[in-house]
Motif scaffolding. Sequence first.
Motif, PDB file in Angstrom:
ATOM      1  N   LYS A  78      67.543  28.436   6.183  1.00  0.00           N
ATOM      2  CA  LYS A  78      66.531  28.710   5.167  1.00  0.00           C
ATOM      3  C   LYS A  78      65.380  27.734   5.349  1.00  0.00           C
ATOM      4  O   LYS A  78      65.510  26.705   6.028  1.00  0.00           O
ATOM      5  N   SER A  79      64.262  28.048   4.703  1.00  0.00           N
ATOM      6  CA  SER A  79      63.063  27.201   4.829  1.00  0.00           C
ATOM      7  C   SER A  79      63.353  25.751   4.460  1.00  0.00           C
ATOM      8  O   SER A  79      62.923  24.828   5.158  1.00  0.00           O
ATOM      9  N   SER A  80      64.091  25.547   3.375  1.00  0.00           N
ATOM     10  CA  SER A  80      64.373  24.169   2.946  1.00  0.00           C
ATOM     11  C   SER A  80      65.166  23.407   4.008  1.00  0.00           C
ATOM     12  O   SER A  80      64.949  22.218   4.233  1.00  0.00           O
ATOM     13  N   GLU A  81      66.082  24.103   4.684  1.00  0.00           N
ATOM     14  CA  GLU A  81      66.876  23.455   5.731  1.00  0.00           C
ATOM     15  C   GLU A  81      66.010  23.114   6.941  1.00  0.00           C
ATOM     16  O   GLU A  81      66.173  22.055   7.557  1.00  0.00           O
ATOM     17  N   VAL A  82      65.084  24.005   7.280  1.00  0.00           N
ATOM     18  CA  VAL A  82      64.185  23.753   8.412  1.00  0.00           C
ATOM     19  C   VAL A  82      63.255  22.582   8.104  1.00  0.00           C
ATOM     20  O   VAL A  82      63.036  21.712   8.947  1.00  0.00           O
ATOM     21  N   MET A  83      62.732  22.553   6.875  1.00  0.00           N
ATOM     22  CA  MET A  83      61.850  21.439   6.495  1.00  0.00           C
ATOM     23  C   MET A  83      62.576  20.106   6.579  1.00  0.00           C
ATOM     24  O   MET A  83      62.025  19.115   7.050  1.00  0.00           O
ATOM     25  N   GLU A  84      63.829  20.088   6.142  1.00  0.00           N
ATOM     26  CA  GLU A  84      64.615  18.856   6.205  1.00  0.00           C
ATOM     27  C   GLU A  84      64.927  18.488   7.651  1.00  0.00           C
ATOM     28  O   GLU A  84      64.804  17.330   8.054  1.00  0.00           O
ATOM     29  N   LEU A  85      65.304  19.493   8.440  1.00  0.00           N
ATOM     30  CA  LEU A  85      65.654  19.265   9.848  1.00  0.00           C
ATOM     31  C   LEU A  85      64.483  18.689  10.634  1.00  0.00           C
ATOM     32  O   LEU A  85      64.638  17.744  11.415  1.00  0.00           O
ATOM     33  N   LEU A  86      63.297  19.250  10.402  1.00  0.00           N
ATOM     34  CA  LEU A  86      62.122  18.828  11.162  1.00  0.00           C
ATOM     35  C   LEU A  86      61.286  17.762  10.449  1.00  0.00           C
ATOM     36  O   LEU A  86      60.289  17.289  11.003  1.00  0.00           O
ATOM     37  N   SER A  87      61.680  17.413   9.229  1.00  0.00           N
ATOM     38  CA  SER A  87      60.926  16.448   8.412  1.00  0.00           C
ATOM     39  C   SER A  87      59.465  16.880   8.270  1.00  0.00           C
ATOM     40  O   SER A  87      58.536  16.126   8.570  1.00  0.00           O
ATOM     41  N   ILE A  88      59.274  18.116   7.824  1.00  0.00           N
ATOM     42  CA  ILE A  88      57.931  18.648   7.637  1.00  0.00           C
ATOM     43  C   ILE A  88      57.769  19.161   6.204  1.00  0.00           C
ATOM     44  O   ILE A  88      58.751  19.393   5.505  1.00  0.00           O
ATOM     45  N   SER A  89      56.523  19.347   5.809  1.00  0.00           N
ATOM     46  CA  SER A  89      56.218  19.819   4.452  1.00  0.00           C
ATOM     47  C   SER A  89      56.234  21.350   4.422  1.00  0.00           C
ATOM     48  O   SER A  89      56.194  22.009   5.473  1.00  0.00           O
ATOM     49  N   PRO A  90      56.267  21.916   3.217  1.00  0.00           N
ATOM     50  CA  PRO A  90      56.203  23.375   3.107  1.00  0.00           C
ATOM     51  C   PRO A  90      54.938  23.960   3.744  1.00  0.00           C
ATOM     52  O   PRO A  90      54.977  25.016   4.373  1.00  0.00           O
ATOM     53  N   GLY A  91      53.818  23.268   3.601  1.00  0.00           N
ATOM     54  CA  GLY A  91      52.564  23.735   4.197  1.00  0.00           C
ATOM     55  C   GLY A  91      52.625  23.775   5.714  1.00  0.00           C
ATOM     56  O   GLY A  91      52.130  24.712   6.354  1.00  0.00           O
ATOM     57  N   THR A  92      53.220  22.749   6.304  1.00  0.00           N
ATOM     58  CA  THR A  92      53.351  22.704   7.764  1.00  0.00           C
ATOM     59  C   THR A  92      54.244  23.837   8.243  1.00  0.00           C
ATOM     60  O   THR A  92      53.941  24.504   9.237  1.00  0.00           O
ATOM     61  N   LEU A  93      55.332  24.073   7.531  1.00  0.00           N
ATOM     62  CA  LEU A  93      56.229  25.160   7.905  1.00  0.00           C
ATOM     63  C   LEU A  93      55.507  26.504   7.815  1.00  0.00           C
ATOM     64  O   LEU A  93      55.642  27.352   8.692  1.00  0.00           O
ATOM     65  N   GLN A  94      54.715  26.676   6.777  1.00  0.00           N
ATOM     66  CA  GLN A  94      53.951  27.913   6.625  1.00  0.00           C
ATOM     67  C   GLN A  94      52.961  28.070   7.780  1.00  0.00           C
ATOM     68  O   GLN A  94      52.806  29.159   8.327  1.00  0.00           O
ATOM     69  N   ASN A  95      52.301  26.996   8.170  1.00  0.00           N
ATOM     70  CA  ASN A  95      51.370  27.049   9.310  1.00  0.00           C
ATOM     71  C   ASN A  95      52.093  27.437  10.600  1.00  0.00           C
ATOM     72  O   ASN A  95      51.563  28.214  11.400  1.00  0.00           O
TER      73      ASN A  95
END
Length: 91
Positions: free
Chosen positions: A39-56
């Motif tokens: 899920k998005s939250s897991e990817v953000m934690e895994l990559l240490s990125i913000s929601p905005g970066t993930l959206q980009n």
Amino acid sequence: MAVEILTTDDLYEFKLELLEEMKKVIQSLKPQEPKRYLKSSEVMELLSISPGTLQNLRLNGTLPYSKIGGIILYEEKEIERVLEENKFSLR
């Protein structure tokens, strides 16, 4: 009726051929690992990125995703592939 004599070399060659065939059968029977989705939250934690970066990363096509209902899922192997493709080292 012809008589054929087998040598130990013949038996050894037969054994090697038999083992090779058995390896092929075993390889074809191995179950494929199921795909693992994050899920998005897991990817953000895994990559240490913000929601905005993930959206980009999604919007510019860097990180492929699937959307089911309102849930966005990322294939773990795709994340690893993107990381490998963007790896660099200083020499």
